[in-house]
Design a protein around this motif. Structure first.
Motif, PDB file in Angstrom:
ATOM      1  N   VAL A 219       0.869  -1.060   0.061  1.00  0.00           N
ATOM      2  CA  VAL A 219       0.157   0.022   0.000  1.00  0.00           C
ATOM      3  C   VAL A 219       0.900   1.355   0.091  1.00  0.00           C
ATOM      4  O   VAL A 219       0.662   2.171  -0.697  1.00  0.00           O
ATOM      5  CB  VAL A 219      -0.881  -0.032   1.173  1.00  0.00           C
ATOM      6  CG1 VAL A 219      -1.762   1.233   1.388  1.00  0.00           C
ATOM      7  CG2 VAL A 219      -1.959  -0.934   1.116  1.00  0.00           C
ATOM      8  N   PHE A 220       1.924   1.315   0.671  1.00  0.00           N
ATOM      9  CA  PHE A 220       2.885   2.191   0.904  1.00  0.00           C
ATOM     10  C   PHE A 220       3.385   2.669  -0.787  1.00  0.00           C
ATOM     11  O   PHE A 220       3.289   3.724  -1.137  1.00  0.00           O
ATOM     12  CB  PHE A 220       3.899   1.873   1.835  1.00  0.00           C
ATOM     13  CG  PHE A 220       5.179   3.130   1.978  1.00  0.00           C
ATOM     14  CD1 PHE A 220       5.029   4.254   2.210  1.00  0.00           C
ATOM     15  CD2 PHE A 220       6.313   2.812   1.439  1.00  0.00           C
ATOM     16  CE1 PHE A 220       5.844   4.988   2.266  1.00  0.00           C
ATOM     17  CE2 PHE A 220       7.548   3.635   1.421  1.00  0.00           C
ATOM     18  CZ  PHE A 220       7.199   4.825   1.860  1.00  0.00           C
ATOM     19  N   ILE A 221       4.025   1.760  -1.362  1.00  0.00           N
ATOM     20  CA  ILE A 221       4.424   1.831  -2.660  1.00  0.00           C
ATOM     21  C   ILE A 221       3.386   2.187  -3.652  1.00  0.00           C
ATOM     22  O   ILE A 221       3.228   3.101  -4.423  1.00  0.00           O
ATOM     23  CB  ILE A 221       4.947   0.492  -3.117  1.00  0.00           C
ATOM     24  CG1 ILE A 221       6.167   0.187  -2.413  1.00  0.00           C
ATOM     25  CG2 ILE A 221       5.467   0.639  -4.749  1.00  0.00           C
ATOM     26  CD1 ILE A 221       6.841  -1.141  -2.561  1.00  0.00           C
ATOM     27  N   GLY A 222       2.505   1.522  -3.487  1.00  0.00           N
ATOM     28  CA  GLY A 222       1.138   1.869  -4.453  1.00  0.00           C
ATOM     29  C   GLY A 222       0.547   3.156  -4.290  1.00  0.00           C
ATOM     30  O   GLY A 222       0.272   3.932  -5.299  1.00  0.00           O
ATOM     31  N   THR A 223       0.502   3.837  -3.065  1.00  0.00           N
ATOM     32  CA  THR A 223       0.101   5.182  -2.861  1.00  0.00           C
ATOM     33  C   THR A 223       0.978   6.199  -3.511  1.00  0.00           C
ATOM     34  O   THR A 223       0.618   7.125  -4.193  1.00  0.00           O
ATOM     35  CB  THR A 223       0.109   5.492  -1.249  1.00  0.00           C
ATOM     36  OG1 THR A 223      -0.755   4.762  -0.544  1.00  0.00           O
ATOM     37  CG2 THR A 223      -0.313   6.856  -1.185  1.00  0.00           C
ATOM     38  N   TRP A 224       2.393   5.739  -3.248  1.00  0.00           N
ATOM     39  CA  TRP A 224       3.198   6.691  -3.971  1.00  0.00           C
ATOM     40  C   TRP A 224       3.338   6.448  -5.759  1.00  0.00           C
ATOM     41  O   TRP A 224       3.323   7.476  -6.202  1.00  0.00           O
ATOM     42  CB  TRP A 224       4.751   6.392  -3.831  1.00  0.00           C
ATOM     43  CG  TRP A 224       5.651   6.891  -4.751  1.00  0.00           C
ATOM     44  CD1 TRP A 224       6.423   6.508  -5.635  1.00  0.00           C
ATOM     45  CD2 TRP A 224       5.865   8.246  -4.857  1.00  0.00           C
ATOM     46  NE1 TRP A 224       7.264   7.213  -5.855  1.00  0.00           N
ATOM     47  CE2 TRP A 224       6.754   8.460  -5.620  1.00  0.00           C
ATOM     48  CE3 TRP A 224       5.388   9.487  -4.110  1.00  0.00           C
ATOM     49  CZ2 TRP A 224       7.474   9.901  -6.008  1.00  0.00           C
ATOM     50  CZ3 TRP A 224       5.824  10.766  -4.350  1.00  0.00           C
ATOM     51  CH2 TRP A 224       6.968  10.870  -5.332  1.00  0.00           C
ATOM     52  N   VAL A 225       3.047   5.234  -6.062  1.00  0.00           N
ATOM     53  CA  VAL A 225       2.956   5.272  -7.573  1.00  0.00           C
ATOM     54  C   VAL A 225       1.704   6.054  -8.058  1.00  0.00           C
ATOM     55  O   VAL A 225       1.836   6.707  -9.391  1.00  0.00           O
ATOM     56  CB  VAL A 225       2.698   3.801  -8.150  1.00  0.00           C
ATOM     57  CG1 VAL A 225       2.147   3.464  -9.439  1.00  0.00           C
ATOM     58  CG2 VAL A 225       4.020   3.064  -7.748  1.00  0.00           C
ATOM     59  N   VAL A 226       0.492   6.109  -7.408  1.00  0.00           N
ATOM     60  CA  VAL A 226      -0.640   6.753  -7.725  1.00  0.00           C
ATOM     61  C   VAL A 226      -0.253   8.255  -7.619  1.00  0.00           C
ATOM     62  O   VAL A 226      -0.407   8.953  -8.803  1.00  0.00           O
ATOM     63  CB  VAL A 226      -1.697   6.576  -6.804  1.00  0.00           C
ATOM     64  CG1 VAL A 226      -2.867   7.526  -7.122  1.00  0.00           C
ATOM     65  CG2 VAL A 226      -2.337   5.147  -7.011  1.00  0.00           C
TER      66      VAL A 226
END
Length: 237
Positions: A219-226
């Motif tokens: 979720v941490f990485i996905g949040t940044w990707v978005v």
């Protein structure tokens, strides 16, 4: 379409197929049952070793549902990325916002405690309110603050953004491997293979802390990707 785009589509298709196979292997509906939640309340702690019954339910009893939530999150991140790539040509040029010393100082002061809070929510999610989803989101807001203070491109270079996206999908594969691992030992998928541990200890809850950690990082990485996808194709924050 670029080669990397095709590889991501193929990877997503394989993951969806794996979930469908898992569905066919484990699905069994017995109809609505009265007071179904009472069993969770009475036996949740002893069955899972997790003091937080919410984590005990969605990462043990209802782990199957959580897998689909993770898949939906992954597809949402992928969808945002591909949609914004297609809209890149129609986006207006946005002037870069000069760095503010006040915001920069605020980021320097707030990012460490925000990240620490996210890590705490992830690691202790089976003992107190928190978990992978909330902890990963909290830590992701810290990256948003850094993007505002330093510029998203600067943060992306420091995080190696391209490798980060591949790592996010790798985490999903690891989660799938863990839920299917019991098959190798002659047990049903999603079965917890680890000991429950002592109630209240950090090393308790069986596999729940592992799932929390993996979900938190994802979720941490996905949040940044978005965040970075919007900044890259829509303009600086």
């Amino acid at each position: 379409m670029r080669r990397s785009s095709w590889s991501m589509i193929i990877t997503a298709s394989v993951l969806v197929a794996c979930f469908c196979i898992l569905l066919m292997m484990t699905f069994g509906y017995r109809g609505a049952q009265e007071e179904a939640g009472a069993a969770y309340i009475e036996n949740g702690v002893s069955d899972t070793g997790a003091a937080n019954l919410v984590s005990a339910i969605y990462l043990n009893y209802r782990l199957y549902d959580t897998l689909f939530e993770i898949l939906i999150f992954s597809v949402a991140v992928l969808g945002v990325h591909f949609y914004l790539v297609q809209q890149k040509g129609s986006a207006e040029e946005v002037t870069h916002i000069p760095e503010s010393q006040i915001i920069r100082t605020s980021a320097d002061l707030l990012f460490p405690p925000i990240l620490l809070l996210g890590i705490y929510l992830v690691l202790f999610g089976h003992l107190s309110p928190g978990g992978g989803f909330s902890g990963g989101t909290a830590a992701g807001t810290g990256l948003l603050l850094c993007a505002v203070a330093l510029g998203a491109d600067v943060v992306a270079r420091r995080l190696h953004e391209a490798a980060l996206e591949r790592f996010e999908w790798g985490i999903l594969l690891v989660i799938l491997f863990l839920v299917l691992l019991p098959i190798l030992f002659g047990r049903l998928p999603l079965t917890d293979l680890l000991p429950r541990g002592g109630l209240g200890n950090l090393l308790s809850g069986g596999s729940i802390p592992i799932y929390n950690a993996l979900i938190g990082v994802k979720v941490f990485i996905g949040t940044w990707v978005v965040i970075y996808a919007f900044v890259r194709y829509r303009g600086e924050v």
